[in-house]
Design a protein around this motif. Structure first.
Motif, short mmCIF file in Angstrom:
data_model
loop_
_atom_site.label_atom_id
_atom_site.label_comp_id
_atom_site.label_asym_id
_atom_site.label_seq_id
_atom_site.Cartn_x
_atom_site.Cartn_y
_atom_site.Cartn_z
N LYS A 55 0.87 -1.18 0.00
CA LYS A 55 0.00 0.00 0.00
C LYS A 55 0.90 1.22 0.00
O LYS A 55 1.34 1.68 1.05
CB LYS A 55 -0.87 -0.06 1.27
CG LYS A 55 -1.75 1.12 1.47
CD LYS A 55 -2.94 0.84 2.38
CE LYS A 55 -2.62 0.76 3.85
NZ LYS A 55 -3.85 0.82 4.68
N SER A 58 -2.08 6.00 1.64
CA SER A 58 -3.51 5.87 1.89
C SER A 58 -4.00 7.19 2.47
O SER A 58 -3.19 8.02 2.87
CB SER A 58 -3.80 4.74 2.87
OG SER A 58 -3.63 5.19 4.20
N LEU A 87 -2.95 -3.04 -3.21
CA LEU A 87 -3.88 -1.97 -3.54
C LEU A 87 -3.70 -1.65 -5.01
O LEU A 87 -2.58 -1.32 -5.43
CB LEU A 87 -3.55 -0.74 -2.69
CG LEU A 87 -4.47 -0.36 -1.55
CD1 LEU A 87 -5.91 -0.18 -2.03
CD2 LEU A 87 -4.41 -1.33 -0.43
N HIS A 92 -5.95 7.36 -4.70
CA HIS A 92 -5.83 7.63 -3.27
C HIS A 92 -4.83 6.71 -2.55
O HIS A 92 -4.46 6.98 -1.42
CB HIS A 92 -7.19 7.49 -2.58
CG HIS A 92 -8.20 8.49 -3.06
ND1 HIS A 92 -8.82 8.40 -4.29
CD2 HIS A 92 -8.67 9.61 -2.50
CE1 HIS A 92 -9.65 9.42 -4.44
NE2 HIS A 92 -9.57 10.18 -3.38
N PHE A 93 -4.44 5.61 -3.23
CA PHE A 93 -3.55 4.65 -2.56
C PHE A 93 -2.24 4.43 -3.33
O PHE A 93 -1.42 3.62 -2.92
CB PHE A 93 -4.26 3.30 -2.39
CG PHE A 93 -5.42 3.35 -1.41
CD1 PHE A 93 -5.23 3.08 -0.07
CD2 PHE A 93 -6.71 3.68 -1.84
CE1 PHE A 93 -6.29 3.12 0.84
CE2 PHE A 93 -7.77 3.73 -0.94
CZ PHE A 93 -7.56 3.46 0.40
N SER A 233 -0.18 -0.82 6.91
CA SER A 233 0.67 0.28 7.37
C SER A 233 1.85 -0.16 8.25
O SER A 233 2.96 0.32 8.06
CB SER A 233 -0.17 1.29 8.15
OG SER A 233 -1.26 1.68 7.36
#
Ligand SMILES: O=P(O)(O)OC[C@@H](O)[C@@H](O)c1c[nH]c2ccccc12
Length: 273
Positions: A55, A58, A87, A92-93, A233
């Protein structure tokens, strides 16, 4: 789908972008790697089954990781990840379908496509072993579960409360993720999984999603019945100095083998990202 107005502005904007994206050409036909086999291999090996997420950024992360996604995924597998989540949402990611294709070619574990698939056409963008469907965002869950299976995907159906769990079960979901993050305010609460998990039948593969950052969090979710954990994360190390993805993965996959001596547990209190 519930009204968008109950959702955080960032989530509303993600959904708008998802509605504007086009589907793929043709219909994909996937020869999927089994998630349950991959989870069983991890268990047999004494690793906590962790689905590690690539990811790049985010709406709730500090900063972006620009590393090669393939190297990140390989580092996760080296740290013992049972599967990889990618992702593919671009706006947005920081993700892309191409990154998923490259990752899937480079690792031999199952790969989940994490995106906001709202319609059947959205499934044909890229091949993956698992496909995320979010109960809150789709109108025809039954139809989408069937469409995903017809293409060979293993659908991972995401819920946030008991009512959504019921909807997922009625749609015949066999792999269910309970997202600890509330999409209305983006806040994380691990009690979400603890309150939903007891309602799920034993034969469902139950995945705790979001907000786990320490070995103690991992053990807490496992004690509440998680067959696997989805972690982004804390493994990506967004904005922090913990950028060693292999080490970040390993401390979670080993959370049940180092119960008493894990000094890294002191990081439990780090801010939830
Ligand atoms: O970074 P975290 O808190 O470890 O969370 C990972 C994953 O659960 C999260 O990225 C996620 C869960 N459901 C989603 C739906 C769409 C996008 C992202 C997600």
């Amino acid at each position: 789908m519930n009204s968008d107005t109950e959702l955080a502005p960032a989530v509303q904007s993600i959904l708008e972008a998802a509605r504007e994206r086009s589907g793929g050409d043709g219909v994909v036909d996937v020869d999927a790697r089994s998630l349950s086999d991959a989870l069983a291999r991890a268990e047999a090996d004494g690793r906590v089954p962790v689905i590690a997420e690539v990811k790049p950024t985010s709406p709730t992360a500090d900063g972006t990781r620009a590393d090669d996604p393939v190297e990140l995924a390989q580092a996760m597998v080296e740290g013992g990840a049972a599967a990889i989540s990618v992702l593919t949402e671009p706006t947005h990611f920081g993700g892309s379908p191409e990154a998923l294709t490259r990752i899937r070619a480079a690792v031999d574990v199952p790969v989940l496509r994490k995106d906001f698939v709202l319609e059947e056409e959205g499934m044909d963008v890229v091949e993956a072993d698992l496909l995320l469907l979010i109960v809150r965002f789709v109108d025809d869950l039954d139809g989408l579960v069937a469409a995903a299976r017809e293409r060979g995907f293993q659908p991972l159906v995401e819920v946030h409360d008991r009512a959504e769990l019921e909807t997922a079960l009625e749609a015949g979901a066999e792999i269910i993720g309970v997202n600890n993050r509330d999409l209305a305010n983006l806040e994380v609460d691990l009690e979400t999984f603890e309150s939903v998990a007891p309602e799920a039948p034993d034969d469902v593969t139950l995945i705790a999603e979001s907000g786990m950052s320490s070995p103690a969090d991992v053990r807490r979710m496992r004690e509440a019945g998680a067959d696997a954990l989805l972690v982004g994360s804390a493994i990506m190390g967004h904005g922090a100095d913990d950028s060693d993805v292999t080490a970040n993965t390993r401390r979670l996959t080993r959370a049940e083998s180092a119960k008493t001596t894990d000094v890294t547990d002191s990081r439990t209190e780090t801010e939830t990202r």
